[in-house]
Design an enzyme around this catalytic site. Structure first.
Site, PDB file in Angstrom:
ATOM      1  N   HIS A 266       0.836  -1.208   0.000  1.00  0.00           N
ATOM      2  CA  HIS A 266       0.000   0.000   0.000  1.00  0.00           C
ATOM      3  C   HIS A 266       0.865   1.250   0.000  1.00  0.00           C
ATOM      4  O   HIS A 266       1.237   1.774   1.055  1.00  0.00           O
ATOM      5  CB  HIS A 266      -0.923  -0.030   1.236  1.00  0.00           C
ATOM      6  CG  HIS A 266      -1.912   1.091   1.279  1.00  0.00           C
ATOM      7  ND1 HIS A 266      -2.994   1.098   2.131  1.00  0.00           N
ATOM      8  CD2 HIS A 266      -1.999   2.250   0.584  1.00  0.00           C
ATOM      9  CE1 HIS A 266      -3.688   2.198   1.954  1.00  0.00           C
ATOM     10  NE2 HIS A 266      -3.093   2.926   1.021  1.00  0.00           N
TER      11      HIS A 266
ATOM     12  N   HIS B 138       1.204   4.826  -2.732  1.00  0.00           N
ATOM     13  CA  HIS B 138       0.771   5.495  -3.968  1.00  0.00           C
ATOM     14  C   HIS B 138       1.998   6.053  -4.673  1.00  0.00           C
ATOM     15  O   HIS B 138       2.725   6.868  -4.093  1.00  0.00           O
ATOM     16  CB  HIS B 138      -0.220   6.616  -3.645  1.00  0.00           C
ATOM     17  CG  HIS B 138      -1.438   6.108  -2.943  1.00  0.00           C
ATOM     18  ND1 HIS B 138      -2.623   5.856  -3.603  1.00  0.00           N
ATOM     19  CD2 HIS B 138      -1.642   5.765  -1.645  1.00  0.00           C
ATOM     20  CE1 HIS B 138      -3.515   5.386  -2.735  1.00  0.00           C
ATOM     21  NE2 HIS B 138      -2.944   5.325  -1.530  1.00  0.00           N
TER      22      HIS B 138
ATOM     23  N   HIS C  80      -9.684   1.268  -1.100  1.00  0.00           N
ATOM     24  CA  HIS C  80      -9.539   2.114   0.088  1.00  0.00           C
ATOM     25  C   HIS C  80     -10.889   2.186   0.801  1.00  0.00           C
ATOM     26  O   HIS C  80     -11.893   2.608   0.211  1.00  0.00           O
ATOM     27  CB  HIS C  80      -9.104   3.522  -0.304  1.00  0.00           C
ATOM     28  CG  HIS C  80      -7.637   3.641  -0.559  1.00  0.00           C
ATOM     29  ND1 HIS C  80      -7.009   2.971  -1.570  1.00  0.00           N
ATOM     30  CD2 HIS C  80      -6.665   4.339   0.100  1.00  0.00           C
ATOM     31  CE1 HIS C  80      -5.711   3.254  -1.544  1.00  0.00           C
ATOM     32  NE2 HIS C  80      -5.478   4.080  -0.536  1.00  0.00           N
TER      33      HIS C  80
ATOM     34  N   GLU D  59     -11.146   4.142   6.349  1.00  0.00           N
ATOM     35  CA  GLU D  59     -10.128   5.128   6.728  1.00  0.00           C
ATOM     36  C   GLU D  59     -10.868   6.400   7.162  1.00  0.00           C
ATOM     37  O   GLU D  59     -10.887   6.735   8.339  1.00  0.00           O
ATOM     38  CB  GLU D  59      -9.187   5.401   5.535  1.00  0.00           C
ATOM     39  CG  GLU D  59      -8.110   6.439   5.794  1.00  0.00           C
ATOM     40  CD  GLU D  59      -7.422   6.924   4.497  1.00  0.00           C
ATOM     41  OE1 GLU D  59      -8.002   6.800   3.405  1.00  0.00           O
ATOM     42  OE2 GLU D  59      -6.299   7.471   4.610  1.00  0.00           O
TER      43      GLU D  59
ATOM     44  N   ASP E 163       1.802   4.396   2.508  1.00  0.00           N
ATOM     45  CA  ASP E 163       0.731   5.180   1.891  1.00  0.00           C
ATOM     46  C   ASP E 163       1.282   6.293   0.983  1.00  0.00           C
ATOM     47  O   ASP E 163       1.282   6.135  -0.224  1.00  0.00           O
ATOM     48  CB  ASP E 163      -0.215   5.742   2.963  1.00  0.00           C
ATOM     49  CG  ASP E 163      -1.646   5.879   2.475  1.00  0.00           C
ATOM     50  OD1 ASP E 163      -1.933   5.473   1.335  1.00  0.00           O
ATOM     51  OD2 ASP E 163      -2.498   6.375   3.245  1.00  0.00           O
ATOM     52  N   ASP E 164       1.709   7.391   1.582  1.00  0.00           N
ATOM     53  CA  ASP E 164       2.264   8.526   0.822  1.00  0.00           C
ATOM     54  C   ASP E 164       3.436   9.050   1.640  1.00  0.00           C
ATOM     55  O   ASP E 164       3.330  10.083   2.316  1.00  0.00           O
ATOM     56  CB  ASP E 164       1.185   9.611   0.658  1.00  0.00           C
ATOM     57  CG  ASP E 164      -0.061   9.064   0.005  1.00  0.00           C
ATOM     58  OD1 ASP E 164      -0.059   8.834  -1.212  1.00  0.00           O
ATOM     59  OD2 ASP E 164      -1.052   8.811   0.746  1.00  0.00           O
TER      60      ASP E 164
END
Ligand code: ADE
Ligand code: ZN
Length: 332
Positions: A17, A19, A197, A200, A278-279
């Protein structure tokens, strides 16, 4: 649990996971902006090393602005290569990169060129560092249902050996999953693994809706399932894998602290989890840091971390890998 830091750092890691556009650091974004003659708006950075945003929707906006500097196949190659190189240095052996055809199209990049650039970065990183990367094609909820179905069709049409799965990111609270059933049917029929997703910025009902979509075997985040014990039991029984990103959740305010994070409770209930960043530059983290935090603040001993890597390798959507990645785990 701090005395094993060196062992945690040495542990083989896998990430499902992250991006791809969200891996570009402020430094790389500035470099790409210069290379492409793109003017960056005021306020994109809080300081030289930090993106500026206020809440989840503002984060998505900043993400889109930064992503718009990634314009060419070479840019995508460089973003991919630099991220996988950093992951390899932290012990990662396998990474699935969530990539958005929409973001390529927004800057005029064709799908084949876009994916070829990412594939080149994957090949170069594998040659230089041994890490294996694969691509998850993602639609974006808040770009709407027709756009999502279009991305699904284009993903299938690409028929690229490195594109192994499909995801849906974006604003889950504003754009409910059931509207996207057709998009998931298109990719599931073509045999792609699916993740969504959910759980969250919306609650357990969003996770249930995501699970009802065709082909879904993993949930990106899913942590708010903890609010519904029957759902937690279902996740465990069906061996649904949650791709958990603890720092993302804390920084975006889903939980007030690591101590308030449900990862330990989900594991205790028998839910399969993996760790993701994630980011990473937006949230001040890396995959190595997520493993360390899980060890130091989320109750995962070394055996639990090895089990998390094994879960990620087992649940990865890539098939026909040239190497058996679980060999990295040896007897762990
Ligand atoms: N796109 C990039 N990061 C995301 C996140 N944490 N949630 C939803 N969509 C995203
Ligand atoms: Zn995500």
């Amino acid at each position: 649990m701090t005395d094993h830091a060196a062992e945690v750092d040495a542990l083989p890691k896998a990430e499902l996971h992250v991006h791809l556009e969200g891996t570009a650091t402020p430094e790389l974004v500035r470099r790409l902006a210069r290379r492409n003659g793109v003017a960056l708006p005021d306020g994109l950075f809080a300081d030289e090393h930090t993106f500026a945003w206020t809440d989840f929707l503002d984060f998505l906006r900043a993400y889109d602005v930064a992503a718009s500097t990634i314009r060419t196949a070479l840019d995508y190659r460089d973003v991919t290569y630099e991220y996988l190189t950093a992951c390899a240095a932290e012990g990662a052996v396998y990474v699935e990169l969530i990539a958005s055809l929409d973001h390529g199209a927004l800057v005029g990049l064709g799908d084949a060129e876009h994916i070829a650039g990412i594939a080149q970065g994957i090949d170069d990183a594998h040659a230089d560092h041994g890490i294996v990367g694969r691509i998850i094609s993602s639609c974006v909820r808040n770009f709407g249902v027709p756009a999502a179905e279009d991305v699904a069709r284009r993903t299938v049409a690409l028929d690229h050996p490195y594109v192994v799965g499909f995801n849906m990111a974006g604003d889950e609270a504003g754009f409910p999953a059931p509207d996207f059933a057709r998009a998931f049917a298109i990719v599931a029929e073509a045999g792609l693994g699916c993740s969504v997703h959910a759980g969250e910025h919306a609650g357990p009902e969003s996770v249930r809706a995501a699970l009802a979509l065709p082909g879904v075997r993993r949930i990106s985040h899913g942590v708010r399932a903890i609010e519904d014990p029957a759902l937690v039991e279902e996740l465990a029984r069906r061996a649904i894998v949650l791709e958990v990103c603890p720092t993302s959740n804390v920084v975006l305010g889903v939980y007030s602290s690591y101590e308030a994070h449900p990862l330990p409770a989900l594991r205790a209930a028998g839910v399969l989890v993996t760790l993701g960043s994630d980011d990473p530059p937006y949230f001040g983290t890396t995959i190595g840091r997520e493993y360390r935090l899980a060890h130091e603040r989320l109750g995962c001993d070394l055996a639990a971390l090895a089990a998390i890597t094994r879960t990620a390798l087992d649940a990865g959507f890539a098939r026909h890998l040239a190497v058996n990645l679980t060999d990295h785990l040896g007897d762990r």
